[in-house]
Design a protein around this motif. Sequence first.
Motif, PDB file in Angstrom:
ATOM      1  N   GLU A  68       0.833  -1.211   0.000  1.00  0.00           N
ATOM      2  CA  GLU A  68       0.000   0.000   0.000  1.00  0.00           C
ATOM      3  C   GLU A  68       0.861   1.252   0.000  1.00  0.00           C
ATOM      4  O   GLU A  68       0.520   2.256  -0.631  1.00  0.00           O
ATOM      5  CB  GLU A  68      -0.931  -0.005   1.219  1.00  0.00           C
ATOM      6  CG  GLU A  68      -1.952   1.128   1.163  1.00  0.00           C
ATOM      7  CD  GLU A  68      -3.044   0.962   2.194  1.00  0.00           C
ATOM      8  OE1 GLU A  68      -3.805   1.937   2.381  1.00  0.00           O
ATOM      9  OE2 GLU A  68      -3.151  -0.120   2.799  1.00  0.00           O
ATOM     10  N   ALA A  69       1.983   1.201   0.696  1.00  0.00           N
ATOM     11  CA  ALA A  69       2.873   2.364   0.728  1.00  0.00           C
ATOM     12  C   ALA A  69       3.788   2.412  -0.493  1.00  0.00           C
ATOM     13  O   ALA A  69       4.202   3.490  -0.923  1.00  0.00           O
ATOM     14  CB  ALA A  69       3.713   2.327   2.006  1.00  0.00           C
ATOM     15  N   MET A  70       4.097   1.260  -1.051  1.00  0.00           N
ATOM     16  CA  MET A  70       5.097   1.183  -2.114  1.00  0.00           C
ATOM     17  C   MET A  70       4.516   1.257  -3.523  1.00  0.00           C
ATOM     18  O   MET A  70       5.242   1.538  -4.484  1.00  0.00           O
ATOM     19  CB  MET A  70       5.888  -0.133  -1.982  1.00  0.00           C
ATOM     20  CG  MET A  70       6.610  -0.301  -0.650  1.00  0.00           C
ATOM     21  SD  MET A  70       7.096  -2.015  -0.327  1.00  0.00           S
ATOM     22  CE  MET A  70       8.384  -2.253  -1.522  1.00  0.00           C
ATOM     23  N   SER A  71       3.218   0.983  -3.672  1.00  0.00           N
ATOM     24  CA  SER A  71       2.675   0.847  -5.023  1.00  0.00           C
ATOM     25  C   SER A  71       1.204   1.245  -5.083  1.00  0.00           C
ATOM     26  O   SER A  71       0.527   1.372  -4.064  1.00  0.00           O
ATOM     27  CB  SER A  71       2.824  -0.602  -5.492  1.00  0.00           C
ATOM     28  OG  SER A  71       2.131  -1.478  -4.615  1.00  0.00           O
TER      29      SER A  71
ATOM     30  N   LEU B 224       4.014   1.919 -10.049  1.00  0.00           N
ATOM     31  CA  LEU B 224       2.601   2.016 -10.389  1.00  0.00           C
ATOM     32  C   LEU B 224       2.235   0.908 -11.371  1.00  0.00           C
ATOM     33  O   LEU B 224       2.967   0.635 -12.323  1.00  0.00           O
ATOM     34  CB  LEU B 224       2.298   3.373 -11.025  1.00  0.00           C
ATOM     35  CG  LEU B 224       2.623   4.604 -10.164  1.00  0.00           C
ATOM     36  CD1 LEU B 224       2.550   5.872 -11.000  1.00  0.00           C
ATOM     37  CD2 LEU B 224       1.660   4.680  -8.981  1.00  0.00           C
ATOM     38  N   LEU B 225       1.096   0.276 -11.127  1.00  0.00           N
ATOM     39  CA  LEU B 225       0.550  -0.731 -12.027  1.00  0.00           C
ATOM     40  C   LEU B 225      -0.653  -0.133 -12.737  1.00  0.00           C
ATOM     41  O   LEU B 225      -1.560   0.400 -12.091  1.00  0.00           O
ATOM     42  CB  LEU B 225       0.127  -1.980 -11.245  1.00  0.00           C
ATOM     43  CG  LEU B 225      -0.644  -3.048 -12.033  1.00  0.00           C
ATOM     44  CD1 LEU B 225       0.246  -3.699 -13.088  1.00  0.00           C
ATOM     45  CD2 LEU B 225      -1.220  -4.110 -11.092  1.00  0.00           C
ATOM     46  N   VAL B 226      -0.651  -0.222 -14.059  1.00  0.00           N
ATOM     47  CA  VAL B 226      -1.758   0.317 -14.848  1.00  0.00           C
ATOM     48  C   VAL B 226      -2.346  -0.807 -15.691  1.00  0.00           C
ATOM     49  O   VAL B 226      -1.615  -1.495 -16.419  1.00  0.00           O
ATOM     50  CB  VAL B 226      -1.281   1.465 -15.765  1.00  0.00           C
ATOM     51  CG1 VAL B 226      -2.415   1.944 -16.656  1.00  0.00           C
ATOM     52  CG2 VAL B 226      -0.743   2.615 -14.921  1.00  0.00           C
ATOM     53  N   VAL B 227      -3.645  -1.024 -15.584  1.00  0.00           N
ATOM     54  CA  VAL B 227      -4.343  -2.026 -16.383  1.00  0.00           C
ATOM     55  C   VAL B 227      -5.292  -1.293 -17.321  1.00  0.00           C
ATOM     56  O   VAL B 227      -6.271  -0.683 -16.871  1.00  0.00           O
ATOM     57  CB  VAL B 227      -5.116  -3.019 -15.496  1.00  0.00           C
ATOM     58  CG1 VAL B 227      -5.790  -4.083 -16.363  1.00  0.00           C
ATOM     59  CG2 VAL B 227      -4.181  -3.673 -14.486  1.00  0.00           C
ATOM     60  N   CYS B 228      -4.997  -1.324 -18.611  1.00  0.00           N
ATOM     61  CA  CYS B 228      -5.758  -0.539 -19.600  1.00  0.00           C
ATOM     62  C   CYS B 228      -6.992  -1.287 -20.089  1.00  0.00           C
ATOM     63  O   CYS B 228      -7.278  -1.337 -21.294  1.00  0.00           O
ATOM     64  CB  CYS B 228      -4.858  -0.180 -20.780  1.00  0.00           C
ATOM     65  SG  CYS B 228      -3.454   0.842 -20.342  1.00  0.00           S
ATOM     66  N   ASP B 229      -7.715  -1.885 -19.168  1.00  0.00           N
ATOM     67  CA  ASP B 229      -8.914  -2.654 -19.503  1.00  0.00           C
ATOM     68  C   ASP B 229     -10.044  -2.222 -18.584  1.00  0.00           C
ATOM     69  O   ASP B 229     -10.033  -2.542 -17.384  1.00  0.00           O
ATOM     70  CB  ASP B 229      -8.619  -4.151 -19.338  1.00  0.00           C
ATOM     71  CG  ASP B 229      -9.708  -5.029 -19.933  1.00  0.00           C
ATOM     72  OD1 ASP B 229     -10.879  -4.596 -19.960  1.00  0.00           O
ATOM     73  OD2 ASP B 229      -9.393  -6.150 -20.382  1.00  0.00           O
ATOM     74  N   PRO B 230     -11.036  -1.489 -19.101  1.00  0.00           N
ATOM     75  CA  PRO B 230     -12.123  -0.973 -18.250  1.00  0.00           C
ATOM     76  C   PRO B 230     -12.944  -2.058 -17.575  1.00  0.00           C
ATOM     77  O   PRO B 230     -13.649  -1.784 -16.597  1.00  0.00           O
ATOM     78  CB  PRO B 230     -12.976  -0.152 -19.229  1.00  0.00           C
ATOM     79  CG  PRO B 230     -12.611  -0.653 -20.594  1.00  0.00           C
ATOM     80  CD  PRO B 230     -11.187  -1.086 -20.505  1.00  0.00           C
ATOM     81  N   ARG B 231     -12.858  -3.290 -18.048  1.00  0.00           N
ATOM     82  CA  ARG B 231     -13.632  -4.376 -17.439  1.00  0.00           C
ATOM     83  C   ARG B 231     -13.208  -4.631 -15.992  1.00  0.00           C
ATOM     84  O   ARG B 231     -13.984  -5.169 -15.198  1.00  0.00           O
ATOM     85  CB  ARG B 231     -13.475  -5.668 -18.256  1.00  0.00           C
ATOM     86  CG  ARG B 231     -14.096  -5.611 -19.646  1.00  0.00           C
ATOM     87  CD  ARG B 231     -13.817  -6.895 -20.425  1.00  0.00           C
ATOM     88  NE  ARG B 231     -12.392  -7.069 -20.700  1.00  0.00           N
ATOM     89  CZ  ARG B 231     -11.881  -8.112 -21.368  1.00  0.00           C
ATOM     90  NH1 ARG B 231     -12.692  -9.072 -21.799  1.00  0.00           N
ATOM     91  NH2 ARG B 231     -10.577  -8.187 -21.587  1.00  0.00           N
TER      92      ARG B 231
END
Length: 683
Positions: A463-466, A636-643
């Motif tokens: 939670e603090a790291m990402s 940061l993790l980014v998931v480019c899927d609105p589902r």
Amino acid sequence: MSTLLRSVEAIFTADGVLAQATPHFKPRSGQTEMALAVANTISSGGELVVEAGTGVGKTYAYLVPVLLSGHRALVSTATKALQDQLFSRDIPKLVEVLKLPIRVALLKGRGSYLCTLRLSQARQSADASLRIHAHALSKIETWSHSTRTGDLSELSGLDDRSPVIPLVTSTRDNCLGSPCPNFKSCHVNLARKEAMAADVVVINHHLFFADLNVRETGMAELLPSVQSVVFDEAHQLNEIGINFLGRHLSTSQLLELTRDILGAGIQMARGLVDWTLICNVLEKSTRDLRLTAQHARPGSRLRWAESIPDEIDTASWLTAMAQLQVALNAAQSALDTVSEIAPDFVRLHERVSSQLAAIDHFQDVCSEGAVRWVEVGTQLRLVESPLDISKAVHTLMLNRPDIDAQPDSHSNPSHPDNQTTLHKSWIFTSATLGEDDNMKWFTEPCGLSHATKIRVASPFNYEAMSAIYVPKGMPKPNDFSHTRAVASWVEKYASQLGGRTLVLTTTLNAMRNIGEALTASLGQTGELEVLVQGQGPKRRLMERFREGAEQGGKGCVLVASASFWEGFDVPGDALQLVVIDKLPFPPPNDPLVEARSQRLESLGKSSFSDYSLPEAAVALKQGAGRLIRSETDQGLLVVCDPRLTSMAYGKRLLSCLPPMRRIDTESEFETAVSQLTKTSTTN
């Protein structure tokens, strides 16, 4: 508490030998918990499944009890890289620290060892195509005089994909065995002898399952004498296992057989048979078989539920298979006439017989509980595969043929099925084994539902790291504009971060399109270097990405698929943004996926809820796991899927990920990126 458990517990304390010998060691409750569970299983026998989160230190958690037990042990990994790391670094360090008189051996498959006979044949061959490899062959020949092991990984600068490797290594098909003139000095045989004399042997899953199927790798003699078996990176066991436990017939295998017949015939029996005619006919029939699928998309898997694979003309297929049989029979007859001249011809005759048997098999109905398909690429590959490895695990590993009777026999030490396995311990571990506490994604297809199971959480403060973010306004994943939108989004934020970005795609097509778009934008400005999987050896791409902008170089963006979703470690701030283009659901039109789904539906289960979602959850967790690799990492993790946020099942997928904080707006995300930029600048 047994003596082994007490010894293991003492090792991992703040004043234990590990803390004294390792400056950065500190006790971790999860590591100790796992080590004690492994020690308990080694003491009592049975099966243990451990999911150990990133940072737990699972390697030492299983190695310490294995080494202290005094048991003869086998440690298997999914990759040669981890295999080499265990043998060259981790085990020697522990053996030294624990002061144990233990002999350790490394055993790989044939394709990893130099075959001196094949090398001499390649160097002496008159084949004009080999001239382009003359420099590489000369380098290998020079190295061959100094190497003790013959392990090709010792040879720097030799790409794993090099076309020279098949020329200088043997296969089960072309190895002559004891009649070989170089048999006594054979590197494969010497490696097997060392393994038989060792206390701990480090192997890989491919080698293990190859032997379960053909009993040829030396494991048949080794496994019965082993008391403890550890499978690290166990999440790959099922997929690796079904590949080796099935049946295969490939045009590349047939073409290699053709070349070997021609080479041996001309060299040792010239004039006795028209070898050129025999081999030309065999080569043409093989290429005709490949042409039956010329209209299929490269990389596709064609369903084969009926007598003929989908998308292939019936008449063309039947004709090609019949012609191939005729050509192989002619080759077999020719080899019959010269079989007494040299052992090479006896082995070639066996290979031809094996190919004829494979053709007969693929012209018959598919085996019960299996699925067939045809893989289309530069070669054509006919495959029949079991749906999972559960039966093989019970019959070939645990010696418990009756799966349903396992709980009763397991609880009864006098049961005959348990006489050979009572004191043998089997440990299966990975960072990702499923979404539920029973880890059904792993245990059910591997036949380990009745094993002892524990989950050990990562010690990292995620939670603090990402943080995780799903960009607003991203097109639906099946929209043609989705890939372009992902590329534009990555371009913007990778520029702000100065690279340090890994883009993971679910398909090779998306990888190529995103890679091309980023190369055209970021690459042309000269601001960043865009790396795309396939541009060069995987090892070199990983090394370049880890270097990042150090020593005056450019920051990097790596666009990759498939193998980069796991086993790619970039601790530190060289990687701070992981972008996943779509939720990694298994492709529904894949024959193996389709067959597994149909089996679940026939049992009254939901193929989506019980198969597709767990598959996606594990793959998503693997991809997300690339981000945080040490206690000081941030990203940061980014998931480019609105589902992931719009569909009800999104909550189930999110619950499988590490407990990262959620980012809900673009402005929050921009703030987080700015913070990462400041942090990396101060570092």
